[in-house]
Design a protein around this motif. Structure first.
Motif, PDB file in Angstrom:
ATOM      1  N   LEU A 259       0.858  -1.177   0.000  1.00  0.00           N
ATOM      2  CA  LEU A 259       0.000   0.000   0.000  1.00  0.00           C
ATOM      3  C   LEU A 259       0.897   1.230   0.000  1.00  0.00           C
ATOM      4  O   LEU A 259       1.921   1.268   0.678  1.00  0.00           O
ATOM      5  N   THR A 260       0.532   2.208  -0.807  1.00  0.00           N
ATOM      6  CA  THR A 260       1.269   3.464  -0.885  1.00  0.00           C
ATOM      7  C   THR A 260       0.281   4.615  -0.808  1.00  0.00           C
ATOM      8  O   THR A 260      -0.680   4.666  -1.593  1.00  0.00           O
ATOM      9  N   VAL A 261       0.503   5.509   0.134  1.00  0.00           N
ATOM     10  CA  VAL A 261      -0.295   6.721   0.240  1.00  0.00           C
ATOM     11  C   VAL A 261       0.564   7.876  -0.260  1.00  0.00           C
ATOM     12  O   VAL A 261       1.660   8.114   0.275  1.00  0.00           O
ATOM     13  N   SER A 262       0.101   8.564  -1.308  1.00  0.00           N
ATOM     14  CA  SER A 262       0.849   9.667  -1.899  1.00  0.00           C
ATOM     15  C   SER A 262       0.152  10.983  -1.573  1.00  0.00           C
ATOM     16  O   SER A 262      -1.072  11.105  -1.731  1.00  0.00           O
ATOM     17  N   VAL A 263       0.947  11.957  -1.146  1.00  0.00           N
ATOM     18  CA  VAL A 263       0.417  13.256  -0.717  1.00  0.00           C
ATOM     19  C   VAL A 263       1.110  14.361  -1.497  1.00  0.00           C
ATOM     20  O   VAL A 263       2.344  14.366  -1.603  1.00  0.00           O
ATOM     21  N   ASP A 264       0.345  15.280  -2.051  1.00  0.00           N
ATOM     22  CA  ASP A 264       0.889  16.501  -2.642  1.00  0.00           C
ATOM     23  C   ASP A 264       0.809  17.600  -1.586  1.00  0.00           C
ATOM     24  O   ASP A 264      -0.286  17.949  -1.115  1.00  0.00           O
ATOM     25  N   ALA A 265       1.980  18.134  -1.212  1.00  0.00           N
ATOM     26  CA  ALA A 265       2.043  19.104  -0.128  1.00  0.00           C
ATOM     27  C   ALA A 265       1.821  20.525  -0.636  1.00  0.00           C
ATOM     28  O   ALA A 265       2.190  20.864  -1.766  1.00  0.00           O
ATOM     29  N   ALA A 266       1.263  21.338   0.221  1.00  0.00           N
ATOM     30  CA  ALA A 266       1.059  22.747  -0.105  1.00  0.00           C
ATOM     31  C   ALA A 266       2.387  23.487  -0.088  1.00  0.00           C
ATOM     32  O   ALA A 266       3.358  23.046   0.550  1.00  0.00           O
ATOM     33  N   ASP A 267       2.444  24.618  -0.781  1.00  0.00           N
ATOM     34  CA  ASP A 267       3.670  25.424  -0.825  1.00  0.00           C
ATOM     35  C   ASP A 267       4.102  25.859   0.568  1.00  0.00           C
ATOM     36  O   ASP A 267       5.297  25.941   0.857  1.00  0.00           O
ATOM     37  N   ASP A 268       3.118  26.149   1.421  1.00  0.00           N
ATOM     38  CA  ASP A 268       3.422  26.670   2.755  1.00  0.00           C
ATOM     39  C   ASP A 268       3.313  25.603   3.839  1.00  0.00           C
ATOM     40  O   ASP A 268       3.052  25.914   5.006  1.00  0.00           O
ATOM     41  N   LEU A 269       3.523  24.337   3.465  1.00  0.00           N
ATOM     42  CA  LEU A 269       3.493  23.247   4.441  1.00  0.00           C
ATOM     43  C   LEU A 269       4.433  23.540   5.600  1.00  0.00           C
ATOM     44  O   LEU A 269       5.597  23.891   5.407  1.00  0.00           O
ATOM     45  N   THR A 270       3.942  23.393   6.827  1.00  0.00           N
ATOM     46  CA  THR A 270       4.777  23.626   8.007  1.00  0.00           C
ATOM     47  C   THR A 270       5.285  22.306   8.569  1.00  0.00           C
ATOM     48  O   THR A 270       4.778  21.229   8.251  1.00  0.00           O
ATOM     49  N   SER A 271       6.279  22.415   9.430  1.00  0.00           N
ATOM     50  CA  SER A 271       6.841  21.206  10.049  1.00  0.00           C
ATOM     51  C   SER A 271       5.803  20.521  10.931  1.00  0.00           C
ATOM     52  O   SER A 271       5.734  19.285  10.968  1.00  0.00           O
ATOM     53  N   ASP A 272       4.979  21.290  11.633  1.00  0.00           N
ATOM     54  CA  ASP A 272       3.935  20.690  12.467  1.00  0.00           C
ATOM     55  C   ASP A 272       2.917  19.948  11.612  1.00  0.00           C
ATOM     56  O   ASP A 272       2.430  18.871  11.996  1.00  0.00           O
ATOM     57  N   GLN A 273       2.573  20.516  10.467  1.00  0.00           N
ATOM     58  CA  GLN A 273       1.598  19.864   9.592  1.00  0.00           C
ATOM     59  C   GLN A 273       2.122  18.549   9.040  1.00  0.00           C
ATOM     60  O   GLN A 273       1.407  17.541   9.034  1.00  0.00           O
ATOM     61  N   LEU A 274       3.387  18.528   8.585  1.00  0.00           N
ATOM     62  CA  LEU A 274       3.934  17.272   8.068  1.00  0.00           C
ATOM     63  C   LEU A 274       4.078  16.247   9.191  1.00  0.00           C
ATOM     64  O   LEU A 274       3.833  15.051   8.981  1.00  0.00           O
ATOM     65  N   ALA A 275       4.450  16.692  10.370  1.00  0.00           N
ATOM     66  CA  ALA A 275       4.540  15.764  11.498  1.00  0.00           C
ATOM     67  C   ALA A 275       3.170  15.158  11.799  1.00  0.00           C
ATOM     68  O   ALA A 275       3.060  13.957  12.112  1.00  0.00           O
TER      69      ALA A 275
END
Length: 353
Positions: free
Chosen positions: A84-100
């Motif tokens: 299984l692979t979950v692929s995510v397109d991140a926003a330009d302003d992705l923060t470290s808290d959001q990715l965590a």
């Protein structure tokens, strides 16, 4: 008559032997069929988790910092496709808290145990940049470290604006297990940019030194630093910069730290406008005195290949290879140093030949 009876006895005996052999073969085939059935039963496809993966993907899609999310699932054991692979397109302003938070949600889902037998991976993309958690098929025991590395990826992208950063998180399993299929899928990072990266990596991200790093200078003037288990020292970076800057003989430089079959420091130079060994020797004569300022041993190679003709077992298979303060390994059945190379060996190496 005696001869005929003897033939009869022999023929009867042969038939009995043949029938006995046939019965043994039938029993053998039956046993093989039973074993195949048992193995097939043990290797049945894992439960179909498409609904669960889609639910996870939908939740991640709605989290802050996510532009889009999709999933790919397969559960066909016979074809060797169970993943299984979950692929995510991140926003330009992705923060470290959001990715965590995104990464934490993925790891929490794995801890439910639903996905036993599946090879699982989370890929977060922004353009060519990637943060990947390739967690394999075994439980993951270093979740806190992975979350720190998720934050590091965001910080790296801010530190090296315009660079391409591909980061595969460190993965640990119970008992230190590391299946062979997982080698190279974790604990690696690449940075492609112009200049100054390694010094800044070492000073601002010392906690990432244990990764296998590849730092490339881009296409305009290719150069590379590859490290494992530590960042280069200031002295090593200084030598690399000096060699790279001297383009009186056009070449590409690579500095390798802790390669698997070479001394701890390996400086490899590839001539780019000539395949002539004489040119490689001239480059070596110019640059070996600079390489020799580093603590020994240091492997130096100069040739028309960035591999420096160093084979998979660490043996030199062509000119020019010199280990400053050490001994270069040669297989005399494959290659013996040419006289001009031997003169450099006599000057810089410390072993007898």
């Amino acid at each position: 008559m005696r001869s005929c009876r003897s033939v009869t006895r022999i023929t009867s005996s042969s038939r009995a032997t043949s029938e006995m052999g046939n019965r043994k073969q039938i029993r053998l085939f039956g046993l093989i069929a039973l074993l195949i059935a048992l193995v097939s039963a043990c290797q049945a496809n894992p439960p179909d988790r498409r609904t669960d993966v889609q639910s996870l993907t939908n939740q991640i899609r709605g989290m802050p910092g996510v532009v889009a999310a999709s999933a790919d699932v397969a559960d066909n054991l016979a074809q060797g496709l169970v993943y299984l692979t979950v692929s995510v397109d991140a926003a330009d302003d992705l923060t470290s808290d959001q990715l965590a938070a995104i990464t934490s949600r993925y790891l929490r889902e794995l801890r439910t145990g639903k996905y036993a037998g599946y090879r699982a991976e989370l890929d977060v993309h922004h353009g060519w940049n990637v943060f990947a958690v390739d967690s394999g098929r075994l439980p993951v025991t270093n979740g806190d470290q992975i979350l720190r590395q998720a934050r590091n990826w965001v910080a790296l992208r801010r530190e090296f604006t315009g660079a391409t950063i591909r980061f595969r998180a460190t993965i640990a399993h119970p008992g230190g297990q590391m299946p062979m299929q997982e080698y190279g899928h974790s604990n690696t990072a690449t940075v492609t940019l112009n200049g100054g990266a390694s010094n800044r990596l070492a000073t601002r991200f010392p906690e990432l030194a244990a990764l296998d790093w590849t730092v490339s200078a881009g296409k305009d003037h290719p150069a590379q630093i590859a490290t494992s288990r530590r960042f280069p020292t200031a002295a090593e970076i200084d030598v690399w910069n000096r060699l790279n800057a001297d383009q009186s003989i056009p070449h590409i430089d690579r500095l390798r730290i802790n390669g698997p079959v070479t001394p701890p420091v390996w400086i490899s130079e590839e001539t780019t406008q000539s395949r002539d060994v004489a040119v490689a020797l001239q480059l070596a004569q110019r640059h070996l005195p600079i390489a020799a300022t580093l603590p020994a041993p240091v492997l130096y190679t100069s040739s028309d290949q960035i591999s420096g003709h160093i084979g998979g077992q660490g043996f030199a298979r062509g000119p020019v290879s010199v280990t400053v303060g050490g001994c270069t390994k040669h297989d005399p059945l494959v290659y013996k140093p040419i006289p001009a190379e031997q003169a450099l060996i006599n000057t810089y190496e410390t072993c007898s030949h």
